[in-house]
Motif scaffolding. Structure first.
Motif: not given
Length: 388
Positions: A297-305, A322-326, A339-348, A350-351
């Motif tokens: 949590e708490g990473l909402e503003k860290n978009l350049k990570l 999921s918002h960390l698109t970099n 579980t692996l069920q969150d991989l796609e929704s969180q990371l797929k 992010i190219k």
């Protein structure tokens, strides 16, 4: 660079001084300088590569093994005369810009006898790593007014005193592995050009005496100390790297003014909650492994990570990233993910994501032989999964 190898303080009689060209490579002390994951424990800021041609001066004994040598001559060869400290640098010209005396068994008195003052108008780098220096003589170091890089890594220094006050051009100072109990107050008052400071593995318990370095300081290394609270950093508005690994810090705080910070390393502490990072909008690398964090949590503003290391914590769910698109590298190994069920929704989507570490989580054992295949199917863009 004048790199002087003085392994012994004595040498055979009639010793000859030889000079040869070698290539030296000082790898520094960086735990994060090598490619891949930084080592655990006290994270250390990367040191610059100092590979360059150097003049290496060493004292060698003549063989004296000609045929027919008498016993008296052999005895004479075995006799030893002490090499005076004042002779170690005597063959170097006054215009020398770089002197390196590593592991040379020098104590404070020895350094005072080296005659460093005569290099004062030209010397830019002085390295006295791995010696026994405990006191800095103001008369000696006060003359080195052109110095830009000073390295006292692994000595016995407890106090700096006024010895460095004339070094207005100093940009890099390494006081790692000494006996300091606080950040020397003389630094902020006199060293107005400092950009990089290393205080690794001392006995510092509070972050103080840095306000005067706010304009220039870019990298601060305080790993391996006794710090319990992040404080005293408000003035460091141009700081780009902060290394605090292997301390006793319990909370992420006191970081709001560090708007230009790109690297924050706080591995091996006692942090239990991801918070206090909202102001770090320039942050690109965040290292939080070996803490007690239970929720992402708490990473909402860290978009350049680009790099997020949160390995060896207590995280149960992959979420809120999921918002960390970099993001390029995610290390979330050795947590509690089942579980692996969150991989796609969180990371797929992010190219940019190339590397992910998931090993050591319960899901790896639960999926067994299907683990790797399922991760790669969920994240086809990655180039590396775990350490293999």
């Amino acid at each position: 660079m004048a790199s002087l190898d003085v392994p012994e303080k004595s040498a055979p009689k009639e010793a000859a001084v030889t000079v040869q060209d070698t290539t030296t490579n000082d790898a520094g002390v960086s735990a994060a300088s090598a490619p891949g994951r930084p080592t655990n424990g006290a994270s250390v800021a990367p040191a610059h590569d100092r590979s360059e041609k150097s003049t290496r001066v060493e004292v060698v004994g003549q063989s004296g093994q000609g045929e027919g040598s008498s016993g008296e001559e052999d005895d004479k060869e075995e006799a030893e005369d002490e090499i005076e400290d004042s002779q170690i640098l005597e063959d170097l010209p006054d215009e020398t810009e770089d002197i390196e005396l590593v592991h040379s068994r020098l104590n404070s008195t020895s350094v005072s006898k080296l005659g460093l003052q005569r290099f004062g108008k030209h010397l830019k780098r002085l390295c006295l790593r791995q010696n026994f220096v405990s006191h800095l003589d103001p008369e000696v170091f006060g003359a080195l007014t052109e110095l830009e890089d000073l390295d006292f890594y692994d000595n016995k220094i407890k106090h700096v005193g006024p010895a460095l006050n004339n070094m207005s051009k100093l940009t890099t100072l390494d006081l790692s592995f000494n006996l300091l109990k606080h950040v020397p107050e003389e630094l902020e008052a006199h060293l107005k050009s400092l950009r990089t400071v290393f205080f690794v593995q001392n006995r510092i318990s509070h972050i103080t005496n840095l306000t005067g370095l706010g304009v220039t300081l870019r990298s601060l290394e305080l790993g391996g100390n006794r710090i319990r609270k992040i404080e005293g950093l408000d003035a460091l508005v141009n700081l780009e790297e902060l290394w605090l690994g292997k301390n006793k810090i319990t909370k992420l705080e006191g970081l709001d003014t560090l708007k230009k910070l790109k690297i924050l390393s706080i591995q091996s502490n006692r942090i239990t909650k991801l918070e206090g990072l909202e102001g770090l909008e320039s942050l690109e690398q965040l290292y939080l492994s070996h803490n007690g964090i239970s929720k992402m949590e708490g990473l909402e503003k860290n978009l350049k990570l680009r790099t997020l290391d949160i390995g060896t914590n207590f995280i149960e769910t992959l979420e809120n990233i999921s918002h960390l698109t970099n993001l390029e590298e995610l290390w979330i190994n050795d947590n509690k993910i089942s579980t692996l069920q969150d991989l796609e929704s969180q990371l797929k989507h992010i190219k940019t994501l190339e590397t992910i570490y998931l090993e050591g989580n319960p899901v790896q054992a639960a999926e067994g032989a299907h683990y790797r295949r399922k991760v790669i199917l969920a994240l086809p863009q990655i180039q590396q999964l775990d350490a293999t």
